[in-house]
Write an enzyme that holds these catalytic residues in place. Structure first.
Site, PDB file in Angstrom:
ATOM      1  N   ALA A 144       0.811  -1.222   0.000  1.00  0.00           N
ATOM      2  CA  ALA A 144       0.000   0.000   0.000  1.00  0.00           C
ATOM      3  C   ALA A 144       0.844   1.272   0.000  1.00  0.00           C
ATOM      4  O   ALA A 144       0.404   2.312  -0.492  1.00  0.00           O
ATOM      5  CB  ALA A 144      -0.914  -0.014   1.216  1.00  0.00           C
ATOM      6  N   CYS A 186     -26.284  -6.881  -9.877  1.00  0.00           N
ATOM      7  CA  CYS A 186     -25.732  -7.578 -11.043  1.00  0.00           C
ATOM      8  C   CYS A 186     -26.401  -7.034 -12.303  1.00  0.00           C
ATOM      9  O   CYS A 186     -27.630  -6.910 -12.358  1.00  0.00           O
ATOM     10  CB  CYS A 186     -25.994  -9.078 -10.909  1.00  0.00           C
ATOM     11  SG  CYS A 186     -25.508 -10.013 -12.360  1.00  0.00           S
ATOM     12  N   ASN A 192      11.219   1.542   2.231  1.00  0.00           N
ATOM     13  CA  ASN A 192       9.985   1.735   2.996  1.00  0.00           C
ATOM     14  C   ASN A 192      10.194   2.848   4.018  1.00  0.00           C
ATOM     15  O   ASN A 192      11.280   2.976   4.574  1.00  0.00           O
ATOM     16  CB  ASN A 192       9.621   0.431   3.734  1.00  0.00           C
ATOM     17  CG  ASN A 192       8.158   0.376   4.115  1.00  0.00           C
ATOM     18  OD1 ASN A 192       7.292   0.495   3.238  1.00  0.00           O
ATOM     19  ND2 ASN A 192       7.857   0.195   5.382  1.00  0.00           N
ATOM     20  N   GLN A 217       0.527  -6.447  -3.578  1.00  0.00           N
ATOM     21  CA  GLN A 217      -0.583  -6.736  -2.667  1.00  0.00           C
ATOM     22  C   GLN A 217      -1.710  -5.736  -2.900  1.00  0.00           C
ATOM     23  O   GLN A 217      -2.762  -5.829  -2.294  1.00  0.00           O
ATOM     24  CB  GLN A 217      -0.102  -6.619  -1.216  1.00  0.00           C
ATOM     25  CG  GLN A 217       1.030  -7.566  -0.887  1.00  0.00           C
ATOM     26  CD  GLN A 217       1.734  -7.177   0.415  1.00  0.00           C
ATOM     27  OE1 GLN A 217       1.320  -7.582   1.486  1.00  0.00           O
ATOM     28  NE2 GLN A 217       2.791  -6.399   0.341  1.00  0.00           N
ATOM     29  N   CYS A 252     -28.519 -10.443 -13.800  1.00  0.00           N
ATOM     30  CA  CYS A 252     -29.707 -11.023 -13.145  1.00  0.00           C
ATOM     31  C   CYS A 252     -30.347 -10.077 -12.131  1.00  0.00           C
ATOM     32  O   CYS A 252     -31.423 -10.356 -11.606  1.00  0.00           O
ATOM     33  CB  CYS A 252     -29.366 -12.361 -12.484  1.00  0.00           C
ATOM     34  SG  CYS A 252     -28.417 -12.183 -10.952  1.00  0.00           S
ATOM     35  N   CYS A 259     -25.527 -15.579 -10.121  1.00  0.00           N
ATOM     36  CA  CYS A 259     -25.499 -16.151 -11.487  1.00  0.00           C
ATOM     37  C   CYS A 259     -24.091 -16.283 -12.051  1.00  0.00           C
ATOM     38  O   CYS A 259     -23.924 -16.825 -13.145  1.00  0.00           O
ATOM     39  CB  CYS A 259     -26.375 -15.316 -12.427  1.00  0.00           C
ATOM     40  SG  CYS A 259     -25.636 -13.723 -12.880  1.00  0.00           S
ATOM     41  N   ILE A 291      -4.667  -3.426  -4.723  1.00  0.00           N
ATOM     42  CA  ILE A 291      -5.842  -3.779  -5.517  1.00  0.00           C
ATOM     43  C   ILE A 291      -6.304  -2.564  -6.321  1.00  0.00           C
ATOM     44  O   ILE A 291      -7.419  -2.526  -6.808  1.00  0.00           O
ATOM     45  CB  ILE A 291      -6.975  -4.306  -4.600  1.00  0.00           C
ATOM     46  CG1 ILE A 291      -7.131  -3.466  -3.300  1.00  0.00           C
ATOM     47  CG2 ILE A 291      -6.688  -5.722  -4.143  1.00  0.00           C
ATOM     48  CD1 ILE A 291      -7.704  -2.116  -3.458  1.00  0.00           C
ATOM     49  N   ASP A 292      -5.402  -1.545  -6.456  1.00  0.00           N
ATOM     50  CA  ASP A 292      -5.835  -0.283  -7.040  1.00  0.00           C
ATOM     51  C   ASP A 292      -5.558  -0.140  -8.528  1.00  0.00           C
ATOM     52  O   ASP A 292      -5.997   0.830  -9.157  1.00  0.00           O
ATOM     53  CB  ASP A 292      -5.205   0.894  -6.272  1.00  0.00           C
ATOM     54  CG  ASP A 292      -3.676   0.818  -6.215  1.00  0.00           C
ATOM     55  OD1 ASP A 292      -3.058   0.307  -7.170  1.00  0.00           O
ATOM     56  OD2 ASP A 292      -3.087   1.264  -5.207  1.00  0.00           O
ATOM     57  N   HIS A 343      -3.379 -10.238  -4.090  1.00  0.00           N
ATOM     58  CA  HIS A 343      -4.575 -10.063  -3.251  1.00  0.00           C
ATOM     59  C   HIS A 343      -5.796  -9.731  -4.099  1.00  0.00           C
ATOM     60  O   HIS A 343      -6.784  -9.208  -3.600  1.00  0.00           O
ATOM     61  CB  HIS A 343      -4.345  -8.985  -2.188  1.00  0.00           C
ATOM     62  CG  HIS A 343      -3.456  -9.452  -1.066  1.00  0.00           C
ATOM     63  ND1 HIS A 343      -2.910  -8.608  -0.122  1.00  0.00           N
ATOM     64  CD2 HIS A 343      -3.021 -10.696  -0.731  1.00  0.00           C
ATOM     65  CE1 HIS A 343      -2.167  -9.316   0.737  1.00  0.00           C
ATOM     66  NE2 HIS A 343      -2.218 -10.575   0.381  1.00  0.00           N
TER      67      HIS A 343
END
Ligand code: CNA
Length: 243
Positions: free
Chosen positions: A22, A146, A212, A99, A149, A128, A101-102, A117
């Site tokens: 992150a 969705c 870091n 890791q 459906c 569905c 998800i962006d 991830h």
């Protein structure tokens, strides 16, 4: 001085792999999890980021995530994302294991991205099976529906606490075994099994660099550690490497 040594290790490597968390995206305006201003300051991850928490109260899940996810669309890559994309375009970065998800590594131009991830850009309907993208969140009142459906049982294709990692993790392990250099950036290395990629790299005789802001749990395993903001570190590396 240390940054010169980092640049030299990158230039000497034949199979470099990056492991990101992150912290590479905080300078793009996306908070991390564990810093003082991180997402877990006011909420319990078990309520809003575990599979049990999602099943128990999907509305609570989307109330927490929907505004954050919609803001992702405007986020721009940071110097860290640009450094890794620049290295790949010069043939100096074999894979980015993330890791995150962006989707910002891809937005910066990295093409070999292993999202261990999962991703918050895609959703699957638990009723569905239809797969859809983040656009479903735009008109979402309390729960996204969705497009096929109409059921309000969409889940993001992200790995929640309590779930197995996707096939991308096996590919990440293969990349790390083949690597002669692992560059770790913007991660506290507290989340396993991903943090285990660092000792795996050591066992495979790869050099390990950790960039870091704060110390990590695995600094002792690294050949070089730079504790600074990634904007400064990566900006200087971009210059030193002529990217
Ligand atoms: P973490 O545990 O929150 O650690 C982040 C690390 O980054 C910390 O050690 C900070 O010191 C460091 N850091 C933060 N900002 C900077 C900066 N500007 N320069 C240098 N270092 C910085 O996050 P991890 O990634 O280690 O934990 C893994 C979780 C976080 C994964 O499951 C991710 O999915 C999840 N996450 C992802 C995002 C995203 O996709 N952008 C955002 C928040 C959380």
């Amino acid at each position: 001085m240390t940054l010169r040594a980092v640049a030299e290790l990158i230039e000497a490597s034949r199979h470099a792999v990056a492991l990101t968390g992150a912290g590479v995206s905080t300078e793009s305006g996306i908070p991390d999890f564990r810093s003082d201003s991180g997402l877990w300051r006011d909420v319990s991850p078990m309520d809003v980021a575990s599979i049990d928490g999602f099943r128990e109260d999907p509305e609570r899940f989307y109330r927490f995530w929907a505004p954050k996810l919609l803001s992702l669309k405007d986020a721009e890559p940071s110097a860290a994302h640009r450094l890794l994309a620049g290295l790949e375009s010069r043939g100096r970065m074999q894979a980015v294991v993330t890791q995150n998800i962006d989707g910002l590594h891809q937005k910066a131009g990295s093409t070999r991205v292993l999202e261990v991830h999962g991703t918050f850009r895609e959703f699957r309907c638990l009723a569905c099976g239809t797969e859809t993208t983040m656009e479903v969140l735009e008109p979402c009142a309390a729960l996204p529906a969705c497009t096929s459906c109409g059921a309000t049982r969409l889940r993001p294709k992200v790995v929640l606490f309590g779930e197995m990692l996707p096939a991308a993790f096996g590919l990440a392990e293969m990349e790390v075994r083949a690597a002669d250099l692992l560059i770790v950036m913007g991660t506290s290395l507290e989340v396993y099994p991903v943090a285990g990629l660092v000792p795996l790299a050591r066992r495979s005789r790869a050099k390990v660099i950790i960039l870091n802001r704060d110390e990590t749990a695995l600094d002792d395993e690294a050949d070089l550690v730079v504790n600074d903001e990634l904007g400064a570190t990566c900006g200087q590396l971009i210059t030193l490497l002529g990217l």
